[in-house]
Structures are given as structure tokens and as C-alpha cells.
Design an enzyme around this catalytic site. Structure first.
Site, PDB file in Angstrom:
ATOM      1  CE  LYS A  32      -1.888  -9.773   0.139  1.00  0.00           C
ATOM      2  NZ  LYS A  32      -2.571 -10.728   1.028  1.00  0.00           N
ATOM      3  NE  ARG A  90      -7.410 -16.977   0.791  1.00  0.00           N
ATOM      4  CZ  ARG A  90      -7.052 -15.716   1.024  1.00  0.00           C
ATOM      5  NH1 ARG A  90      -7.695 -14.713   0.449  1.00  0.00           N
ATOM      6  NH2 ARG A  90      -6.047 -15.441   1.834  1.00  0.00           N
ATOM      7  CE1 TYR A  92     -19.102   6.935 -24.214  1.00  0.00           C
ATOM      8  CE2 TYR A  92     -17.622   7.093 -22.332  1.00  0.00           C
ATOM      9  CZ  TYR A  92     -17.816   7.006 -23.705  1.00  0.00           C
ATOM     10  OH  TYR A  92     -16.743   6.979 -24.550  1.00  0.00           O
ATOM     11  CG  MET A 108     -10.046   4.036 -21.141  1.00  0.00           C
ATOM     12  SD  MET A 108      -9.672   3.370 -22.776  1.00  0.00           S
ATOM     13  CE  MET A 108     -10.954   2.141 -22.965  1.00  0.00           C
TER      14      MET A 108
HETATM   15  C1  LIG Z   1      -2.797 -10.164   2.312  1.00  0.00           C
HETATM   16  C2  LIG Z   1      -2.559 -10.958   3.544  1.00  0.00           C
HETATM   17  C3  LIG Z   1      -2.253 -10.330   4.765  1.00  0.00           C
HETATM   18  C4  LIG Z   1      -2.315  -8.829   4.967  1.00  0.00           C
HETATM   19  O1  LIG Z   1      -3.658  -8.433   5.153  1.00  0.00           O
HETATM   20  P1  LIG Z   1      -4.078  -6.889   5.401  1.00  0.00           P
HETATM   21  O2  LIG Z   1      -5.540  -6.941   5.585  1.00  0.00           O
HETATM   22  O3  LIG Z   1      -3.692  -6.156   4.162  1.00  0.00           O
HETATM   23  O4  LIG Z   1      -3.322  -6.425   6.589  1.00  0.00           O
HETATM   24  C5  LIG Z   1      -1.899 -11.141   5.838  1.00  0.00           C
HETATM   25  N1  LIG Z   1      -1.882 -12.493   5.716  1.00  0.00           N
HETATM   26  C6  LIG Z   1      -2.201 -13.128   4.574  1.00  0.00           C
HETATM   27  C7  LIG Z   1      -2.188 -14.616   4.510  1.00  0.00           C
HETATM   28  C8  LIG Z   1      -2.560 -12.381   3.457  1.00  0.00           C
HETATM   29  O5  LIG Z   1      -2.896 -13.015   2.320  1.00  0.00           O
END
Ligand SMILES: *Cc1c(COP(=O)(O)O)cnc(C)c1O
Length: 366
Positions: free
Chosen positions: A43, A138, A263, A311
Site C-alpha cells: 500500500k 479502527r 531559520y 524546504m
Molecule cells: C499496513 C498493514 C500491515 C503491514 O504492517 P507492517 O507494520 O508494515 O508490517 C499489515 N496489516 C494491515 C491490516 C495493515 O494495514
């Protein structure tokens, strides 16, 4: 016509992606969980590494997981044939039809999604996963909803049987925290009477919690060579970094003791200092909150951030590398400099840094 400018002559912030290292990390993960199937989590553009590139590098994975439908669709449109789970599922019948049409596997996390499936009349049953909320709070159905929803799903002609189950761990990166055991106890309690496949472990789960390893594991961050645990690095888990973020040194000046830099003038040179400027900043995804003292690597030597991140530039105390020159490569994280250390210096986690590199950063595949 102006003379042709070689890319090398102008290159500034760039990320070197060693996709083959991701393949080696997958093999390392398989050696930890030889009996599990691996759903590689790609993802968010494969945590900033390029989703398609990583999908090709991880062709041996048993399945992929993405967060959203459009991520799954773009993998299919690029010809990726593996199973693909969509962790956020669908919110409408149209979206469900897209999943069905492209062979995506939605994660069912709410009762109203079961109703959409019951009304959909798909031509072939869809493979879907049922997610149980065991404490993440969640997404996921509550344990009390499990029996009635599973029996509805079993009667649903649009759903392929048996339905695999999943859950997500909230605290597996905390090695001394009993919450993971509580989540596993709940998960086992609700799923024990079924023969379905199960999937719980993320990277932290599969590396550190034997009880969370089941039919399917879902590694994300570890595939990219990064440790999920605070105060550890990927190298300690026998993983290799896949992304190395680099740029060039574009200026060196000697400044007097007591000079305020950048800055806010936050950093004041304690003595006469060689001050370097490197062409990278928060506009490239280098964290603005990285503190003075955060390391960067030049000629394999560590120098440190001095003053606030801008930046387009960072300023560096070059005391650690007396022989460095304008034009030298500067490594911000990756090979030789764990991204975990930089995340610590910026008060964040490596996931955030890897996902956060911007469009301006040129990707170079090795
Ligand atoms: C992102 C995610 C993972 C992977 O988690 P990592 O900590 O990156 O290994 C696994 N399961 C779900 C549901 C996730 O959202």
C-alpha cells in the site's frame, strides 16, 4: 540550442531503490515463517518505493495487500496476476463490482458491507476476507457480531467459501506489552470453531510473537528492510534497506564561532566550523522536524545537521568529514545510515519517512 545537459551533472535529491533487496527480505521473512503464506503489503506506493516496481520484485509473494481499491486496480491494469487483498474493502455496490470485475479480494469490516454483498448478485462468488476487531478499534467487526455475520456470509451466494479471517495487531512493536496476547486470545476465541484460514501478523507480529503466526502473514515495513521495533534497526533483523535517499553537497563555507545558522538562528556554532549546504529539504520529504545533531553520511563519514531543515536545503556541521568537497554525495538514509535513526532524530517512525518522499525526488533503480 543549448548544449545537452547530462542528468548526472544536475542530479540533486534522488532515491536509489534496490528492488532486489526487497526480494531478499521476502526470503528472509519466509525463513522465519516457513509454513505461512505471505501477503506482501505494498500500500501507499509500496511505502514510497514504487508499487509496481516492488510488485515485480516480490513476484514470489503468495498475495499482495493494498489499502484501497484504486491501488488494486492499478496493479491489475499493469498486469499483476497475483491475488490482491484490499484492506479497506468497499463502501458501495459499484465499488464491490469493481472488486469482482478485477479479481480483487475485499476485506469485510462492517455489517453494512455484508448487506451490500447480499444484495449484489455477483456472477461468480467473490473471495472476501472478514476482519475482526480484537483491540485496534479502527476497522473490523466486534467479536459479538462474529457468529451472526459469519452465518449470513456463509449463506451469501456472492461470497466464495470458506471465508478467511483476519485481525490487526495494535501493539506488536512493544515487546513487553501483553496487549498482543489479549488480542490473540480474543481472535482464537471467536475463530476456533471454524476451519478457515487466518491472518494476523504484521512485521512485528511475525518477527517477535510466535503466537501471531498463522496461515497468512502480512509483512510491510520489514520487506523494505526496516525494523518495526523502536530502538532496533533492520540490519539487526537480517534485513537490507531497499531505499537509499541521497543528494549532493552544494556549498561549503567556514563560519566563525557564535554564528547563528538558518531559520530562527536555532543552531549557533560552538567554534569556527565548516558549514555545508546539501540540496534536500522538507520539499523532498526530508523531515522538517529532524533535530540538529541528526546524522547524514558523506564519504562514509558521519556529519550532523546544524539548524532547521528548510524546504530545499539542509545545513551541516562538516567537522566529521574534513576532506569532503562541494559536489560530494550525501546520504540521508538507507545504505550505511539506518532510516530508523533518522526517524528517531525527527520524532517520528520510519514508515512516515519512507512514505513521505515527494515527486521532486528522482527514483533510480539499481
Ligand atoms: C499496513 C498493514 C500491515 C503491514 O504492517 P507492517 O507494520 O508494515 O508490517 C499489515 N496489516 C494491515 C491490516 C495493515 O494495514
Amino acid at each position: 540550442m543549448p548544449a545537452r545537459v547530462t542528468e548526472d551533472a544536475t542530479r540533486a535529491a534522488h532515491a536509489i531503490i534496490d528492488a532486489a533487496a526487497a526480494g531478499r527480505n521476502l526470503r528472509r521473512i519466509r525463513s522465519v515463517v516457513p509454513d505461512a503464506r505471505v501477503m506482501a503489503v505494498i500500500k501507499a506506493n509500496a511505502y514510497g518505493h514504487g508499487m509496481l516496481r516492488i510488485a515485480h520484485a516480490l513476484a514470489e509473494a503468495d498475495a499482495f495487500a493494498v489499502a484501497r481499491t484504486d491501488e488494486g486496480l492499478s496493479l491489475r491494469q499493469c498486469g499483476i496476476p497475483q491475488r490482491i487483498a484490499v484492506l479497506q474493502g468497499f463502501v458501495s455496490e459499484d465499488e464491490l463490482q469493481a472488486h469482482a470485475g478485477y479479481g480483487l479480494e475485499p476485506v469485510i469490516h462492517s455489517d453494512w458491507q455484508v448487506a451490500i454483498l447480499e444484495n449484489a448478485h455477483l456472477s461468480t462468488p467473490i473471495r472476501a476476507w472478514l476482519k475482526v476487531d480484537t483491540g485496534m478499534r479502527r476497522l473490523g467487526i466486534l467479536p459479538a457480531e462474529f457468529e451472526p455475520l459469519v452465518s449470513r456470509l456463509r449463506q451469501c451466494a456472492s461470497v466464495a467459501q470458506p471465508i478467511p479471517f483476519m485481525s490487526h495487531l495494535a501493539n506488536a512493536d512493544e515487546l513487553g506489552d501483553s496487549f498482543t496476547d489479549q488480542q490473540m486470545a480474543l481472535f482464537r476465541d471467536v475463530t476456533q470453531s471454524t476451519a478457515s484460514e487466518c491472518s494476523v501478523a504484521n512485521s512485528a507480529g511475525l518477527l517477535a510473537w510466535e503466537s501471531t503466526r498463522s496461515d497468512w502473514v502480512r509483512p510491510g515495513i520489514s520487506l523494505y528492510g526496516v525494523s518495526p521495533f523502536p530502538n532496533r534497526t533492520g540490519i539487526e533483523e537480517d534485513l537490507e534497506p531497499v531505499m537509499t535517499l541521497r543528494t549532493r553537497l552544494i556549498s561549503i563555507r567556514q563560519i566563525e564561532a557564535g554564528t547563528r545558522v538558518g531559520y530562527g538562528g536555532d543552531w549557533i556554532s560552538p567554534h569556527s566550523t565548516r558549514l555545508g549546504v546539501a540540496a534536500i529539504g522538507y520539499g523532498d520529504g526530508y523531515p522538517r522536524l529532524a533535530r540538529s545533531g541528526t546524522p547524514v553520511l558523506i564519504r562514509n563519514q558521519r556529519v550532523t545537521l546544524a539548524g532547521r531543515v528548510s524546504m530545499d536545503m539542509i545545513t551541516l556541521d562538516l567537522s566529521g568529514c574534513p576532506d569532503c568537497r562541494v559536489g560530494d554525495l550525501v546520504t540521508l538514509w538507507g545504505q550505511g545510515l539506518p532510516v530508523e535513526e533518522i526517524a528517531n532524530g525527527a520524532g517520528t517512525i520510519p514508515y512516515d519517512l519512507l512514505c513521505g518522499i515527494t515527486q521532486r525526488v528522482k527514483i533510480i533503480e539499481t
